[in-house]
Design an enzyme around this catalytic site. Structure first.
Site, short mmCIF file in Angstrom:
data_model
loop_
_atom_site.label_atom_id
_atom_site.label_comp_id
_atom_site.label_asym_id
_atom_site.label_seq_id
_atom_site.Cartn_x
_atom_site.Cartn_y
_atom_site.Cartn_z
N GLU A 98 0.83 -1.19 0.00
CA GLU A 98 0.00 0.00 0.00
C GLU A 98 0.87 1.25 0.00
OE1 GLU A 98 -4.10 -1.49 2.03
OE2 GLU A 98 -2.55 -0.84 3.40
N CYS A 126 2.04 -1.59 16.21
CA CYS A 126 1.93 -1.38 14.76
C CYS A 126 1.22 -2.54 14.09
CB CYS A 126 3.33 -1.21 14.17
SG CYS A 126 3.35 -1.06 12.39
#
Ligand code: SAH
Ligand code: SF4
Length: 348
Positions: A98, A126
């Protein structure tokens, strides 16, 4: 007997300008051809050798047999209510990455690119990190994120802050930077590009020796005890070593290191933390990006309330530390920091 397929073709987007020059001289071509080809590929966005009309036909045919030019077409593009755009690119092996385009003032944009599929660093806050590392991106796969987005939108700044730890893929990342900087290509100034690291100390020093790029360090804690928990890399390179590497990182006049500091409720958001942060940054040309933790399904951490975020920021500002609050852009499309996952989510 001649073997028509004995040559492996090379993807020209995997070659930095120096490699490209070597490749071309290997097939007997002059130096200026490098500039010509860089211009075709990057400035003009050409992916077919036939369109390179100032190259002789025999040269183009030779390129056909020895080289390719890869490119990306977004498989998906989502736009957030705040204008942030997230692109999904499918890689040739089925993985995906992405890339996020963040609008700034006017029609200027910052592009946040990925350097790995997944990440090995396992930071506990994360989302990308929770899936582990699938693999490094090739140089071409890093550069193609920029090429593809530039076909549709202006890209003024580039940040290597998407999926992955850039310094874990140092060789390919340096090549990609050299391509982005190439005079005949995109010609990005070194001040337009920022690389963010979780703090791989030897690689930070090597980066500084080999190439110019703005450095951002994901600090996120002010004690080793807390940083060990949030970012396992700290057990290898504790704060003292990390800050020493920052002190040694070469900076141009007026340039600063950016310290990213995610604020997590009850973990690292106290005024004691702010106080320790001021101490840690002493003597370093620094600015601090405060990022309120973006909540996601992979973590129980919470965003602090507004008052404590503000108090933390004011504490730093009052002590002459440049502290900018970073809005979690693109949250509604999971494009904000630490939310990128690509196709990895299908593995849940
Ligand atoms: N691996 C590199 C670059 C990519 S991570 C690094 O860690 O620096 C990009 C940034 O997103 C880092 O500063 C990280 O601290 C931040 N981040 C990760 N997860 C986050 C979350 N859930 N909320 C807010 N920021 C996050
Ligand atoms: Fe990797 Fe950066 Fe996420 Fe840590 S914060 S897991 S280094 S992408």
């Amino acid at each position: 007997m001649s073997e028509p397929f004995e040559h492996k073709t090379v993807d020209l987007k995997n070659l930095n300008p120096q490699d490209l020059r070597q490749f071309l001289s290997g097939i007997g071509k002059e130096k200026f051809r490098t500039t010509q080809i860089l211009r075709w590929i990057y400035t003009r966005g050409v992916e077919d050798f036939n369109e390179m009309t100032d190259l002789a036909k025999s040269f183009r045919e030779e390129l056909f047999t020895r080289a390719t030019i890869s490119s990306f077409v977004p498989e998906a593009e989502e736009v957030s209510t705040d204008g942030t755009r997230k692109f999904l690119f499918r890689l040739s092996d089925g993985n995906s990455v992405e890339t996020v385009l963040i609008p700034m003032d006017g029609d200027r944009n910052t592009l946040c690119i990925s350097t790995q599929v997944g990440c090995a660093m396992q930071c506990s806050f994360c989302f990308t990190g929770t899936f582990g590392l699938q693999r490094n991106l090739e140089t071409a796969e890093i550069v193609n994120q920029v090429c593809a987005v530039r076909k549709k939108y202006p890209v003024n700044n580039i940040v290597l802050m998407g999926m992955g730890e850039p310094l874990h893929n140092l060789e390919n990342v340096i090549k990609a930077l050299e391509i982005l900087y190439a005079e005949a290509g995109f010609a990005y100034g070194t001040r337009k590009v920022t690389l963010s690291t979780s703090g791989l100390v030897p690689e930070m020093l090597e980066l500084g020796r080999r190439i110019k790029v703005n450095l951002a360090v994901s600090l996120n804690a002010t004690t080793d005890a807390v940083r060990d928990e949030l970012m396992p890399v700290n057990r290898r390179y504790p704060l003292s070593q990390l800050m020493e590497a920052c002190r040694r990182y070469p900076l141009a006049p007026h340039q600063r290191i950016t310290f990213e500091y995610i604020l997590i409720q009850g973990v690292n958001d106290s005024l004691e933390d702010a106080k320790r942060l001021v101490k840690l940054l002493h003597g370093i040309k620094a600015k601090v990006n405060l990022i309120p933790f973006n909540e996601h399904s992979g973590s129980d951490f919470k965003t602090p309330n507004e008052e404590s975020i503000r108090a933390f920021q004011v504490y730093l500002l009052d002590r002459q530390i440049v502290a900018v609050r970073r809005a979690g852009k693109g949250q509604d499309i999971s494009a904000a920091c630490g939310q990128l996952k690509g196709k990895l989510e299908n593995k849940l």
